[in-house]
Design an enzyme around this catalytic site. Structure first.
Site, mmCIF file in Angstrom:
data_model
loop_
_atom_site.group_PDB
_atom_site.id
_atom_site.type_symbol
_atom_site.label_atom_id
_atom_site.label_comp_id
_atom_site.label_asym_id
_atom_site.label_seq_id
_atom_site.Cartn_x
_atom_site.Cartn_y
_atom_site.Cartn_z
ATOM 1 N N SER A 123 -18.467 2.263 37.842
ATOM 2 C CA SER A 123 -17.346 2.922 38.511
ATOM 3 C C SER A 123 -16.006 2.408 38.007
ATOM 4 O O SER A 123 -14.984 3.080 38.170
ATOM 5 C CB SER A 123 -17.439 2.733 40.026
ATOM 6 N N GLY B 119 -16.519 -2.786 41.157
ATOM 7 C CA GLY B 119 -16.164 -2.063 39.932
ATOM 8 C C GLY B 119 -14.672 -1.851 39.768
ATOM 9 O O GLY B 119 -14.101 -2.144 38.716
ATOM 10 N N ASP C 4 -14.546 -4.931 52.146
ATOM 11 C CA ASP C 4 -15.862 -4.299 52.249
ATOM 12 C C ASP C 4 -16.778 -5.242 53.010
ATOM 13 O O ASP C 4 -16.683 -6.468 52.854
ATOM 14 C CB ASP C 4 -16.448 -4.008 50.859
ATOM 15 N N ASP D 215 -12.486 3.926 46.667
ATOM 16 C CA ASP D 215 -13.570 4.791 46.199
ATOM 17 C C ASP D 215 -14.689 4.792 47.233
ATOM 18 O O ASP D 215 -15.840 4.520 46.923
ATOM 19 C CB ASP D 215 -14.079 4.317 44.833
ATOM 20 N N LYS E 173 -14.485 12.850 47.690
ATOM 21 C CA LYS E 173 -15.815 13.402 47.440
ATOM 22 C C LYS E 173 -15.820 14.883 47.826
ATOM 23 O O LYS E 173 -15.249 15.271 48.847
ATOM 24 C CB LYS E 173 -16.869 12.640 48.240
#
Length: 366
Positions: free
Chosen positions: A188, A224, A240, A277, A306
């Protein structure tokens, strides 16, 4: 020449067609699109011949979400003889192009077309020589306004035409060639690197992607996008609940926050970049980015939306309008661009930049 070809990701021809038709009509240029599913390109046929050249001049490629490249071409050249493909190509260009600075022999981004790549490389050298002999192409690589494109869609079948250097993709086939580093935690990272190439002018990288900047990566794991920021010597707050790549954490440039990206607030006043992302509803991500920009929590943001299975262009347009309206209502002056990148799949990447706010008392950089 009254055909405009737009290169796109295979499977997104309908979205590319709807977008160019809508944005051409907004400039009072009318025509119809020829679409073949999974072909990797769209042909927009202008009703008036002179309008096609105007379209590739006045419709900014940067404003098109689903198009990678935009070129003006004549009719399809069919059944080119194997012993002499160059004569008909040069004939199509004669009178339309004079003194171009570069020639690109390309194919659509499909598995079938990629089998023609070796042939395209072989054809480029003799074609370049022939076009120079006829003064269609300058004697050496030159930054002339026009760039010649020859697009082979099948053996012996091609379109020939040109783009304008100030309104085209500088990349062959509209695709940046990027290398995946073996130590990167996720592929990514190529999305964010491509986004930098597409959205940030090269002569502004030192200023806007410089060493020592602070960034926040929402939904960071395994790292990423954080990797891409760290490689540019930025300090990153990675947000995260998952586990971050150990090598990234060992750099000392990453602080890992185990938190919900939608509730996280930056601990510093000088965060320049927000990147995100997350696999979430696009409207929720667009609203999140808008909130960060309005509150002055970041200066620039890059994030992915998305896409649903149906009405993808409508969904993207709606969420971009949500973002732009939110900035305007709150007195924030900025710019917003979106592009389906080569390394994107069922998604588009959005770049938003905040210039200043009309509302006092916010974290702001004027």
């Amino acid at each position: 020449m009254n055909n405009v070809i737009l290169y796109c990701r295979p499977g997104f021809e309908k979205e590319c067609s709807a977008e160019v038709t809508e944005k051409a009509a907004a400039r009072e240029i009318f025509g119809f699109a020829r679409v073949k599913d999974n072909s990797g390109y769209v042909v927009f046929v202008c009703y008036q011949h002179e309008e096609a050249d105007r379209l590739v001049r006045v419709l900014p490629l940067r404003s098109l979400i689903f198009a990678r490249q935009m070129i003006l071409v004549g009719e399809l050249l069919r059944d080119l003889p194997a012993e002499d493909r160059i004569t008909q190509i040069a004939g199509m260009l004669t009178g339309a192009v004079a003194g171009a600075g570069e020639v690109r022999v390309e194919v659509p981004d499909t598995n079938e077309s990629k089998e023609l790549m070796k042939f395209c490389r072989k054809l480029t050298v003799p074609l370049r020589a022939a076009l120079r002999a006829q003064r269609i192409l300058k004697g050496e690589e030159h930054r002339s306004p026009q760039v010649i494109h020859v697009l082979f869609i099948a053996p012996g079948c091609c379109y020939a035409g040109y783009s304008y250097r100030d309104n085209h993709s500088p990349f062959y086939m509209g695709i940046p060639r990027l290398r995946f580093p073996p130590d990167a935690p996720s592929r990514s990272m190529l999305k964010l690197e491509e986004a930098f190439h597409v959205f940030i002018p090269a002569d502004e990288w030192d200023e806007r992607l410089g060493s020592g900047m602070y960034a926040v990566d929402l939904g960071a794991c395994p790292g990423g996008w954080t990797y891409q920021l760290v490689k540019r010597s930025m300090m990153v707050h990675a947000v995260d609940n998952g586990t971050m790549d150990e090598a990234l954490m060992a750099t000392g440039q990453v602080i890992h926050h185990r938190a919900d990206g939608f509730r996280f607030e930056p601990p510093r006043n000088n965060v320049y970049w927000l990147v995100c992302d997350m696999v979430e509803k696009p409207s929720r991500v667009a609203q999140l980015a808008a909130d960060w920009l309005v509150k002055g929590w970041c200066r620039e943001a890059i994030f992915n939306l998305k896409l649903p299975m149906k009405k993808r262009y409508e969904e993207v347009s709606q969420n971009l309008r949500l973002l732009i309206d939110h900035l305007q209502v709150n007195g924030v002056h900025g710019e917003v661009h979106a592009k389906q990148l080569y390394h994107d799949r069922e998604e588009v990447t959005v770049h938003a930049r905040r210039f200043w706010s009309a509302v006092p008392g916010r974290r702001d950089e004027r």
